[in-house]
Design a protein around this motif. Structure first.
Motif, PDB file in Angstrom:
ATOM      1  N   ASN A 186      58.320 -16.318   6.034  1.00  0.00           N
ATOM      2  CA  ASN A 186      58.913 -16.917   6.744  1.00  0.00           C
ATOM      3  C   ASN A 186      59.954 -15.221   7.558  1.00  0.00           C
ATOM      4  OD1 ASN A 186      62.246 -18.789   7.335  1.00  0.00           O
ATOM      5  ND2 ASN A 186      60.637 -17.666   8.747  1.00  0.00           N
ATOM      6  N   GLY A 187      59.345 -14.383   8.280  1.00  0.00           N
ATOM      7  CA  GLY A 187      59.119 -13.465   8.322  1.00  0.00           C
ATOM      8  C   GLY A 187      59.083 -12.005   7.765  1.00  0.00           C
ATOM      9  N   PRO A 188      60.600 -11.450   6.913  1.00  0.00           N
ATOM     10  CA  PRO A 188      60.637 -10.455   6.100  1.00  0.00           C
ATOM     11  C   PRO A 188      60.570 -11.407   4.542  1.00  0.00           C
ATOM     12  CG  PRO A 188      62.952 -10.854   6.302  1.00  0.00           C
ATOM     13  CD  PRO A 188      61.469 -11.772   7.666  1.00  0.00           C
ATOM     14  N   LEU A 189      61.160 -12.859   4.209  1.00  0.00           N
ATOM     15  CA  LEU A 189      61.111 -13.643   3.386  1.00  0.00           C
ATOM     16  C   LEU A 189      60.152 -14.548   2.781  1.00  0.00           C
ATOM     17  CD1 LEU A 189      62.848 -15.131   0.974  1.00  0.00           C
ATOM     18  CD2 LEU A 189      64.070 -16.730   2.601  1.00  0.00           C
ATOM     19  N   SER A 190      59.424 -14.652   1.571  1.00  0.00           N
ATOM     20  CA  SER A 190      58.404 -15.095   1.643  1.00  0.00           C
ATOM     21  C   SER A 190      58.333 -15.469   0.166  1.00  0.00           C
ATOM     22  CB  SER A 190      57.019 -14.000   1.443  1.00  0.00           C
ATOM     23  OG  SER A 190      56.662 -13.598   2.603  1.00  0.00           O
ATOM     24  N   ALA A 191      57.548 -16.720  -0.967  1.00  0.00           N
ATOM     25  CA  ALA A 191      57.743 -17.445  -1.851  1.00  0.00           C
ATOM     26  C   ALA A 191      56.883 -18.273  -1.885  1.00  0.00           C
ATOM     27  CB  ALA A 191      59.246 -18.257  -1.810  1.00  0.00           C
ATOM     28  N   THR A 192      56.728 -18.241  -3.410  1.00  0.00           N
ATOM     29  CA  THR A 192      55.371 -19.396  -3.577  1.00  0.00           C
ATOM     30  C   THR A 192      56.281 -20.153  -5.370  1.00  0.00           C
ATOM     31  OG1 THR A 192      54.883 -17.628  -5.810  1.00  0.00           O
ATOM     32  CG2 THR A 192      53.904 -17.447  -3.494  1.00  0.00           C
ATOM     33  N   GLN A 193      55.993 -21.539  -4.856  1.00  0.00           N
ATOM     34  CA  GLN A 193      56.248 -22.346  -6.122  1.00  0.00           C
ATOM     35  C   GLN A 193      55.560 -22.052  -7.346  1.00  0.00           C
ATOM     36  OE1 GLN A 193      58.687 -25.050  -6.535  1.00  0.00           O
ATOM     37  NE2 GLN A 193      57.625 -24.735  -8.523  1.00  0.00           N
ATOM     38  N   PHE A 194      54.429 -21.671  -7.189  1.00  0.00           N
ATOM     39  CA  PHE A 194      53.516 -20.991  -7.977  1.00  0.00           C
ATOM     40  C   PHE A 194      53.025 -19.427  -8.891  1.00  0.00           C
ATOM     41  CE2 PHE A 194      50.778 -20.352  -4.315  1.00  0.00           C
ATOM     42  CZ  PHE A 194      50.229 -18.980  -4.152  1.00  0.00           C
ATOM     43  N   HIS A 195      52.374 -19.597  -9.949  1.00  0.00           N
ATOM     44  CA  HIS A 195      53.428 -18.076 -10.582  1.00  0.00           C
ATOM     45  C   HIS A 195      52.068 -17.384 -10.242  1.00  0.00           C
ATOM     46  CE1 HIS A 195      56.490 -19.083 -13.451  1.00  0.00           C
ATOM     47  NE2 HIS A 195      56.132 -20.329 -12.668  1.00  0.00           N
ATOM     48  N   PRO A 196      51.865 -16.439  -9.087  1.00  0.00           N
ATOM     49  CA  PRO A 196      50.598 -15.532  -8.882  1.00  0.00           C
ATOM     50  C   PRO A 196      50.702 -14.353  -9.653  1.00  0.00           C
ATOM     51  CG  PRO A 196      52.847 -14.752  -7.731  1.00  0.00           C
ATOM     52  CD  PRO A 196      53.326 -16.403  -8.493  1.00  0.00           C
ATOM     53  N   GLU A 197      51.705 -14.068 -10.672  1.00  0.00           N
ATOM     54  CA  GLU A 197      51.378 -12.902 -12.079  1.00  0.00           C
ATOM     55  C   GLU A 197      50.779 -13.552 -13.398  1.00  0.00           C
ATOM     56  OE1 GLU A 197      55.298 -15.528 -13.254  1.00  0.00           O
ATOM     57  OE2 GLU A 197      54.434 -15.145 -11.332  1.00  0.00           O
ATOM     58  N   LYS A 198      50.177 -14.979 -13.556  1.00  0.00           N
ATOM     59  CA  LYS A 198      49.812 -15.935 -14.069  1.00  0.00           C
ATOM     60  C   LYS A 198      48.393 -16.578 -13.134  1.00  0.00           C
ATOM     61  CE  LYS A 198      54.015 -17.130 -16.660  1.00  0.00           C
ATOM     62  NZ  LYS A 198      54.972 -18.377 -17.246  1.00  0.00           N
ATOM     63  N   SER A 199      48.211 -15.977 -12.014  1.00  0.00           N
ATOM     64  CA  SER A 199      47.592 -16.203 -11.456  1.00  0.00           C
ATOM     65  C   SER A 199      45.622 -15.651 -11.639  1.00  0.00           C
ATOM     66  CB  SER A 199      47.451 -16.842  -9.903  1.00  0.00           C
ATOM     67  OG  SER A 199      48.554 -18.131 -10.134  1.00  0.00           O
ATOM     68  N   GLY A 200      45.861 -14.638 -12.239  1.00  0.00           N
ATOM     69  CA  GLY A 200      44.341 -13.624 -12.134  1.00  0.00           C
ATOM     70  C   GLY A 200      44.138 -13.189 -11.182  1.00  0.00           C
ATOM     71  N   ASP A 201      42.862 -12.649 -10.511  1.00  0.00           N
ATOM     72  CA  ASP A 201      42.357 -12.605  -9.605  1.00  0.00           C
ATOM     73  C   ASP A 201      43.380 -12.388  -8.253  1.00  0.00           C
ATOM     74  OD1 ASP A 201      40.904 -10.429 -11.038  1.00  0.00           O
ATOM     75  OD2 ASP A 201      39.240 -11.750 -10.566  1.00  0.00           O
ATOM     76  N   VAL A 202      43.333 -14.565  -8.015  1.00  0.00           N
ATOM     77  CA  VAL A 202      43.986 -14.560  -6.850  1.00  0.00           C
ATOM     78  C   VAL A 202      45.146 -14.401  -6.541  1.00  0.00           C
ATOM     79  CG1 VAL A 202      41.628 -16.237  -5.925  1.00  0.00           C
ATOM     80  CG2 VAL A 202      44.090 -16.822  -7.526  1.00  0.00           C
ATOM     81  N   GLY A 203      45.807 -14.574  -7.739  1.00  0.00           N
ATOM     82  CA  GLY A 203      47.250 -14.170  -7.818  1.00  0.00           C
ATOM     83  C   GLY A 203      47.566 -12.728  -7.153  1.00  0.00           C
ATOM     84  N   ALA A 204      46.818 -10.665  -8.403  1.00  0.00           N
ATOM     85  CA  ALA A 204      46.726 -10.553  -7.481  1.00  0.00           C
ATOM     86  C   ALA A 204      46.380  -9.867  -6.578  1.00  0.00           C
ATOM     87  CB  ALA A 204      45.497  -9.961  -8.988  1.00  0.00           C
TER      88      ALA A 204
END
Length: 215
Positions: A186-204
């Motif tokens: 949403n413009g400058p504001l983004s968010a994820t319910q999942f943990h990208p830092e724990k999601s391996g290559d796709v999270g990176a």
């Protein structure tokens, strides 16, 4: 510090796995500072707001370091913010947990409520359904899986974009017992319910995509 790297403040308000988020951001090419300092968090190129645990406790910790004001000030200036897990949930109007209704940051209208699923928490890898013009998920396969750990989520988007200072939202959904919001852009504001830092290559890859939008 890497020459020309974007600076990301990782907000320390007593909630979240700060070290894993720091490592993931650094692997994505950011210069990361874990901080609860108002000015540092306000002035970094990007702000990441983590979050684990109870909604009410996260909001109390956030307000203790004036994190709600930092988020509001950054967004007023069009400066990127990324919320993760409960760090996403506290961006909405309120959260209902254990019979307690706690006001959130109210950047987005909506309620965080308990998932209606036979098994909770929703823990493990799951696919998401992202919009065609997404920036966060650009270049990521449709069948990619992300790592979730949660029992609560926003299950309905109740936002009327008229009058909002932000752009029209891009909504990404997932399912566990029913549909819930897995990410919002949403413009400058983004968010994820999942943990990208724990999601391996796709999270990176998602974190690198977010960092492309940092000034």
């Amino acid at each position: 510090m890497g020459a020309g790297n974007k600076s990301v403040a990782l907000l320390d308000y007593g909630s979240g796995n700060l070290r894993s988020a720091q490592r993931a951001l650094e692997r994505a090419g950011a210069d990361v500072e874990i901080t609860s300092d108002f000015e540092t968090a306000l002035n970094a190129d990007g702000l990441l707001v983590p979050g684990v645990g109870a909604y009410a406790a996260c909001m109390a910790g956030l307000k203790a370091v004036r994190g709600d004001r930092i988020i509001g000030r950054r967004l007023a200036g069009g400066r990127p913010v990324l919320g993760i897990c409960v760090g996403m949930q506290i961006l909405f109007s309120h959260g209902v947990e254990g019979g307690v209704d706690t006001p959130g940051c109210d950047e987005w209208p909506g309620a965080v409520t308990r998932l209606d699923a036979p098994v909770l928490p929703h823990m493990g890898w799951n696919t998401v359904e992202a919009p065609a013009d997404t920036k966060l998920f650009a270049g990521i396969d449709d069948d990619a899986r992300f790592y979730f750990v949660h029992s609560y989520a926003v299950q309905e988007w109740g936002m009327d974009s008229e009058g909002s200072p932000l752009t029209a939202p891009q909504l990404t959904w997932s399912e566990h017992g029913g549909r819930f919001l897995a990410a919002v852009e949403n413009g400058p504001l983004s968010a994820t319910q999942f943990h990208p830092e724990k999601s391996g290559d796709v999270g990176a890859e998602l974190l690198r995509n977010w960092m492309k939008g940092l000034a």
